[in-house]
Design a protein around this motif. Structure first.
Motif, short mmCIF file in Angstrom:
data_model
loop_
_atom_site.label_atom_id
_atom_site.label_comp_id
_atom_site.label_asym_id
_atom_site.label_seq_id
_atom_site.Cartn_x
_atom_site.Cartn_y
_atom_site.Cartn_z
N PRO A 33 0.81 -1.23 0.00
CA PRO A 33 0.00 0.00 0.00
C PRO A 33 0.84 1.28 0.00
N ILE A 202 -2.08 6.37 6.47
CA ILE A 202 -3.13 5.35 6.27
C ILE A 202 -2.55 4.14 5.54
N ILE A 206 -2.25 0.34 7.18
CA ILE A 206 -2.84 -0.87 6.58
C ILE A 206 -1.79 -2.00 6.56
N TYR A 210 -1.74 -5.61 8.77
CA TYR A 210 -1.54 -6.92 8.11
C TYR A 210 -0.40 -7.70 8.79
#
Length: 332
Positions: A33, A202, A206, A210
């Protein structure tokens, strides 16, 4: 009678299905990401830096191991993780040759010179980043303003990072009066200047969630690191808000999230016990806070992690659990 109950073998007796390739693969997935966000925000040149760092790190590791007569281990993806982390710690406008030098420094100086994966005392990507910062200060402190244009190399606009702008204003004026603080939404989504992989909290969060869900990392170091910066910055901000910036500004800007989640939690260079991890994270947070608020550099994450890497053996020794029945010797 089941004869398997009477088989005696050497330790270790507990085995895990996790392996180095699986762990490194999880880290690469978790970094996706932030990597995609950085490439989207800074365009084709950011993609070039990611490819040069990652590809050259793997190639240099293979060549180094060949030259040393060792087994080539690039399929464990550890070199790819090192290269990608280095890329995410570089400014988006970095020259390709500087990325290549950084990859060589990370693999040779940060990893293979100590014996390879598992033997390096310092985070290899951060070793390379700090050497590049000292050697090429202009290129390492030139930041691009985020844009949605992918092919934006010719039209790239330089822009100070929020921490850099704050530090410059403070040094010129002596206080933060008149300084317009960056809104918190920009650093959350990535609408600020900075390294390729550090601009979106952000996207980093993420990836961190994970890794926590996959149990590749534990909460101890990130929480201790971020919490220490937040608490220390809050204390000085309450005492003198004209000299010190809002603590939330510290939390969402710079490389704090990237360092706390992906760099300080390196399995090789961080403590292995829970109390040791918390102590390590608190140390990283305090050093980062001191450098940012009292030092000459606007950022301090890389230096803090490397300094705490040096203390990892001592922290492990101090926090190692005592074996059952262990009695401390009274002899001096």
């Amino acid at each position: 009678m089941n004869d398997q109950r009477f088989v005696v073998s050497a330790s270790p007796h507990l085995r895990s299905e996790e392996s180095v390739p699986r762990i490194m693969g999880s880290v690469l997935i978790a970094l996706a990401p932030a990597t995609v966000t950085g490439i989207y925000l800074f365009g084709f040149h950011a993609l070039l830096i990611v490819l040069v760092c990652t590809g050259s790190a793997m190639a240099i590791e293979a060549l180094t191991q060949k030259a040393m007569g060792k087994r080539v281990t690039i399929t464990d993806w550890s070199a790819a993780v090192t290269g990608l982390l280095l890329a995410l710690n570089l400014p988006p406008g970095s020259p390709w040759w500087m990325a290549l030098i950084g990859a060589a420094l990370a693999i040779v100086l940060g990893k293979q010179i100590y014996g390879g994966l598992g033997n390096n005392p310092f985070n290899p990507a951060l070793v390379a980043r700090v050497v590049l910062l000292i050697s090429f200060p202009v290129q390492m402190t030139t930041w691009w303003k985020p844009t949605s244009s992918f092919f934006n190399v010719a039209d790239a606009v330089t822009s100070a990072t929020p921490l850099g702008a704050m530090k410059t204003h403070l040094m010129l004026k002596g206080s933060l009066e008149g300084f317009t603080m960056t809104g918190l939404i920009g650093p959350l989504v990535g609408n600020v200047g900075g390294c390729i992989g550090e601009v979106s909290v952000i996207a980093l969060a993420i990836g961190g969630v994970y890794l926590l869900a996959r149990r590749v990392i534990s909460w101890h170091i990130p929480v201790a690191f971020l919490g220490t910066v937040l608490v220390a910055a809050t204390v000085v901000w309450v005492i003198n808000p004209h000299r010190f910036i809002n603590p939330l500004f510290h939390l969402v800007t710079g490389g704090l999230f990237l360092g706390a989640v992906f760099m300080a939690t390196d399995l090789v260079t961080s403590p292995v016990t829970g109390p040791g991890m918390i102590l390590f994270g608190v140390g990283c947070g305090l050093i980062t806070f001191i450098i940012r608020d009292f030092g000459g550099y606007p950022e301090g994450v890389s230096f803090s992690i490397l300094l705490m890497n040096a203390t990892t053996p001592l922290i492990d020794r101090l926090t190692a659990p005592k074996p059952f029945g262990w009695v401390e010797s009274k002899e001096t």
